[in-house]
Design an enzyme around this catalytic site. Sequence first.
Site, short mmCIF file in Angstrom:
data_model
loop_
_atom_site.label_atom_id
_atom_site.label_comp_id
_atom_site.label_asym_id
_atom_site.label_seq_id
_atom_site.Cartn_x
_atom_site.Cartn_y
_atom_site.Cartn_z
N ASP A 296 0.86 -1.19 0.00
CA ASP A 296 0.00 0.00 0.00
C ASP A 296 0.89 1.24 0.00
O ASP A 296 2.04 1.19 0.44
CB ASP A 296 -0.93 0.01 1.22
N GLU B 271 0.01 -0.95 5.80
CA GLU B 271 1.08 -0.38 6.64
C GLU B 271 0.90 1.11 6.83
O GLU B 271 1.15 1.64 7.90
CB GLU B 271 2.44 -0.68 6.01
N ASP C 142 12.19 -1.36 4.84
CA ASP C 142 11.23 -0.25 4.77
C ASP C 142 11.77 1.05 5.35
O ASP C 142 11.01 1.93 5.73
CB ASP C 142 9.94 -0.66 5.51
ZN LIG Z 1 6.74 1.96 4.41
#
Ligand SMILES: [Zn+2]
Length: 470
Positions: A89, A152, A176
């Site tokens: 996402d 997330e 990330d």
């Molecule tokens: Zn992220």
Amino acid sequence: MRFDWQAEMEKRRESLIHHLTQLCAIESIRDESTAREGAPFGEAIATALDYMLDLGKTDGFETKNVDGYAGHIQYGEGEELVGVLAHLDVVPAGDGWTSPPFSPEIRDGKFYARGAQDDKGPAMAAYFALKLVKESGLPLSRRVRLILGTDEESQWKDMKVYFEREQMPDMGFTPDADFPLIHAEKGLIDLTLSGSAPQVETSGDSWVLSRFEAGQRPNMVPDAAGARLAGDGDVFELKERYQDYLLTHRIRGYAEEADDYLTLVMEGVSHHGSEPDQGLNAAYHLAEFLGDLPLDEVGSRYVAFIRNYLVDSFFGEKLGIAQSDDITGPLTVNGGVFRYEPGEGQWAQLNIRYPVDGDHDWICRQVDERVTSYGLTVTEVDHKAPNHVDPDHPLVKTLLRVYEEQTGQPAKPMAIGGATYARALKPGVCFGPLFPGHEERAHQKDEYIRVDDLIRAAAIYAQAIYELAK
Ligand SMILES: [Zn+2]
């Protein structure tokens, strides 16, 4: 024999970019209006998840879709499980892009698209890493799962459902944020402040605040704010005052008269909510300007709340919640969403990040006590406890060794304010994809990832997966 991960990954460069281009063309922003069974966060996010799982299936992996909340692509044998957790996402694009945010484009070796850095690029790099480990034929004694989350950027409902049904990895990492490695992350609290806002009549030369709005997400600094004023005051004078304010503070914006209203618009600079002082909060500046005008009572109380508790107070000083520790540094507060409309109500959304040894309950109590006198009630929308993995843990040591081997750079674990998926894994750390000193563009316009860096990260992930699972 030493396996050359980098050289092997280079051979897959074109294929990786091809699939990343396809993935980034999917506008996988959370959209409840198209949610259905099997697509709890909307069609686009489901499409992105299907894209990855189909890719895995085509390449001969075992895959699983957990009712559209999340999915995984698995390889290897054994009881123990290594997890790599990425998300598909993305946050809304915002304005001002050089090329369309969902039509990926490579310029000067940089791959531009919403999600390029956060987190589709890293997800694709991790996928190609797993694929390379498989194709290398090197033996593994553990299973590896690339877990693909889909919520997330909002509420992590994906992880809640996924881990209710699926095995928690024995250890894992999430690509990330930054290299070399993040072992500590602040706790995160999203609060919604809401209250009623009765209709008010114009009186004398004061203005009625008939609308105020800014921001889309609590975890982003609002890059635009707008207010609508009604009343019989001197419009010309007000417009001049506004121009002066914009000039003095070097802010872009304009004032416009239409349908008996004067609309004021201000432009800020968006930034990730974990570093609110690094952006330019359009809502704060607009409130700062409005606060000096004769406004109706209800409107002026809303503006005063923003001024008195948020403006020039990125570390919670005005809310009385400032605190700091040696591992993760100071608490931060981002006012990310503001809505005010007489007859409808008043809202604000705050994104608070507190140090690893901070006290969540105390923070919430402090905020609650302060805002009630402004007619606002606090609701906690989200809380993620801090994450902290000991620097001597084998997970940390192995990943740092891989990073040092491939980059030749010394590597020390770091602490951050951003909440990454690492804390959904127990234990979990964050490992890349951004190399030290390189520009962070997550959640901003013209988000990009350097193609060379992406390939380099993928090679590091491949070795990391192998070393953790061998
Ligand atoms: Zn992220």
